[in-house]
Write a protein that holds these residues in place. Sequence first.
Motif, PDB file in Angstrom:
ATOM      1  N   UNK A   2       0.827  -1.205   0.000  1.00 39.58           N
ATOM      2  CA  UNK A   2       0.000   0.000   0.000  1.00 39.58           C
ATOM      3  C   UNK A   2       0.861   1.253   0.000  1.00 39.58           C
ATOM      4  N   UNK A   3       1.954   1.239   0.779  1.00 38.16           N
ATOM      5  CA  UNK A   3       2.868   2.383   0.805  1.00 38.16           C
ATOM      6  C   UNK A   3       3.504   2.609  -0.557  1.00 38.16           C
ATOM      7  N   UNK A   4       3.924   1.519  -1.199  1.00 37.74           N
ATOM      8  CA  UNK A   4       4.577   1.617  -2.508  1.00 37.74           C
ATOM      9  C   UNK A   4       3.636   2.221  -3.537  1.00 37.74           C
ATOM     10  N   UNK A   5       2.385   1.769  -3.561  1.00 38.40           N
ATOM     11  CA  UNK A   5       1.418   2.256  -4.548  1.00 38.40           C
ATOM     12  C   UNK A   5       1.095   3.726  -4.305  1.00 38.40           C
ATOM     13  N   UNK A   6       0.872   4.099  -3.045  1.00 38.53           N
ATOM     14  CA  UNK A   6       0.564   5.496  -2.736  1.00 38.53           C
ATOM     15  C   UNK A   6       1.729   6.405  -3.092  1.00 38.53           C
ATOM     16  N   UNK A   7       2.937   5.959  -2.790  1.00 35.51           N
ATOM     17  CA  UNK A   7       4.113   6.772  -3.088  1.00 35.51           C
ATOM     18  C   UNK A   7       4.311   6.916  -4.585  1.00 35.51           C
ATOM     19  N   UNK A   8       4.128   5.829  -5.328  1.00 34.22           N
ATOM     20  CA  UNK A   8       4.284   5.882  -6.785  1.00 34.22           C
ATOM     21  C   UNK A   8       3.272   6.844  -7.393  1.00 34.22           C
ATOM     22  N   UNK A   9       2.015   6.737  -6.985  1.00 37.10           N
ATOM     23  CA  UNK A   9       0.987   7.624  -7.534  1.00 37.10           C
ATOM     24  C   UNK A   9       1.301   9.080  -7.228  1.00 37.10           C
ATOM     25  N   UNK A  10       1.799   9.338  -6.021  1.00 42.31           N
ATOM     26  CA  UNK A  10       2.172  10.711  -5.668  1.00 42.31           C
ATOM     27  C   UNK A  10       3.284  11.216  -6.581  1.00 42.31           C
ATOM     28  N   UNK A  11       4.269  10.383  -6.822  1.00 46.49           N
ATOM     29  CA  UNK A  11       5.398  10.809  -7.654  1.00 46.49           C
ATOM     30  C   UNK A  11       4.989  11.020  -9.106  1.00 46.49           C
ATOM     31  N   UNK A  12       4.130  10.145  -9.596  1.00 50.84           N
ATOM     32  CA  UNK A  12       3.646  10.308 -10.971  1.00 50.84           C
ATOM     33  C   UNK A  12       2.851  11.595 -11.124  1.00 50.84           C
ATOM     34  N   UNK A  13       2.140  11.976 -10.074  1.00 51.75           N
ATOM     35  CA  UNK A  13       1.308  13.182 -10.126  1.00 51.75           C
ATOM     36  C   UNK A  13       2.077  14.442  -9.764  1.00 51.75           C
ATOM     37  N   UNK A  14       3.316  14.277  -9.334  1.00 52.47           N
ATOM     38  CA  UNK A  14       4.069  15.437  -8.855  1.00 52.47           C
ATOM     39  C   UNK A  14       5.478  15.514  -9.443  1.00 52.47           C
ATOM     40  N   UNK A  15       5.595  15.244 -10.737  1.00 54.05           N
ATOM     41  CA  UNK A  15       6.833  15.592 -11.426  1.00 54.05           C
ATOM     42  C   UNK A  15       7.703  14.483 -11.951  1.00 54.05           C
ATOM     43  N   UNK A  16       7.365  13.207 -11.699  1.00 52.60           N
ATOM     44  CA  UNK A  16       8.239  12.135 -12.181  1.00 52.60           C
ATOM     45  C   UNK A  16       8.312  12.108 -13.707  1.00 52.60           C
ATOM     46  N   UNK A  17       7.183  12.278 -14.348  1.00 55.70           N
ATOM     47  CA  UNK A  17       7.166  12.268 -15.814  1.00 55.70           C
ATOM     48  C   UNK A  17       8.035  13.408 -16.346  1.00 55.70           C
ATOM     49  N   UNK A  18       7.837  14.583 -15.772  1.00 58.85           N
ATOM     50  CA  UNK A  18       8.609  15.748 -16.220  1.00 58.85           C
ATOM     51  C   UNK A  18      10.093  15.584 -15.928  1.00 58.85           C
ATOM     52  N   UNK A  19      10.419  14.936 -14.826  1.00 56.44           N
ATOM     53  CA  UNK A  19      11.830  14.711 -14.493  1.00 56.44           C
ATOM     54  C   UNK A  19      12.522  13.889 -15.574  1.00 56.44           C
ATOM     55  N   UNK A  20      11.880  12.821 -16.012  1.00 57.91           N
ATOM     56  CA  UNK A  20      12.485  11.961 -17.032  1.00 57.91           C
ATOM     57  C   UNK A  20      12.553  12.691 -18.370  1.00 57.91           C
ATOM     58  N   UNK A  21      11.530  13.479 -18.688  1.00 57.68           N
ATOM     59  CA  UNK A  21      11.560  14.270 -19.918  1.00 57.68           C
ATOM     60  C   UNK A  21      12.738  15.245 -19.901  1.00 57.68           C
ATOM     61  N   UNK A  22      12.994  15.854 -18.748  1.00 52.33           N
ATOM     62  CA  UNK A  22      14.101  16.803 -18.620  1.00 52.33           C
ATOM     63  C   UNK A  22      15.451  16.104 -18.779  1.00 52.33           C
ATOM     64  N   UNK A  23      15.595  14.943 -18.168  1.00 51.22           N
ATOM     65  CA  UNK A  23      16.840  14.181 -18.293  1.00 51.22           C
ATOM     66  C   UNK A  23      17.140  13.867 -19.757  1.00 51.22           C
TER      67      UNK A  23
END
Length: 310
Positions: free
Chosen positions: A201-222
Amino acid sequence: MPSENLLIILGATASGKTKLAVSIADELNAEIISADSRQIFKGMDIGTGKDLAEYKIGESQIPYHLIDIVNAGEKYNVNVFKEDFYQALTTITQKNKLPVLCGGTGMYIHALLQNHELTAIPKNEELREKYRELDQIQLQNILKQYPKEHTAHVDLSSVKRLTRAIEIAAYLKDHKLKPVVRPTLNPLVIGLQSDVEIRRDRIIKRLNYRLDNGLIEEVETLISNGVDPAVLTFYGLEYKFMVSYLQNEFDLAFLREKLSIAICQFAKRQMTFFRKMEKDGVKINWLNTDQDFELLKSTSIRLIDANFKK
């Protein structure tokens, strides 16, 4: 050379290692050394879970080492980590502070505790290609051809480890390793574990938070900054899946589902590695993170007081 006290806090992803390490460091005036094979890379923050804000408690900034020390796209390995670790250890102990090694990269931690000087032996790509199609039995038979003193402690459980063992034995046949004098470690290892469903449950909640708060943009920037997408895929599941997503191989809903499953499976493999460390003689004091945090912290402090008597 006197032994140096070293507190180690390890555990699977999303186990709360950083929170506990920072809280203990704040109370004991300690400094943290990261044992994370990906947090060394600059610009890889969300996907690696750096959570640098956690290193500040009130007005106190907890010092940390081996985070953001290498540019994304550059190579790093366990042998380089060991060199960097001992430099950080010296820096901390010269201040008469307690070093706290915190992370989930079991191979890095194990290499320190077992003093694996063999990590310095370079890869042999020609040998790896030669044996690429062989199975475990065939590789075991090849390994038997080398002197036992070079193969006695080999893990025979996988093709990858057998190939590396042959690589090491072949190197030692023609070379001698120069002994490296390092400080002796007096480690206390605290392992964090939790109920599997709670961890999931912790893993899923953390992943969803990261996806909604910049993970996609981080990889695009890299990628836009010149990091090869093919290289990013070797930097962990988050980056591997994100590259595929950005290349339109699947949609966001599929990404959330499959990546959460993959990270849960990775956490299970981390725990398996830690159990292997125990079989190799590493004493791990397991504490359950499902309990009240203050109780978890006080239990940890008692272990530290008992093991690092002044």
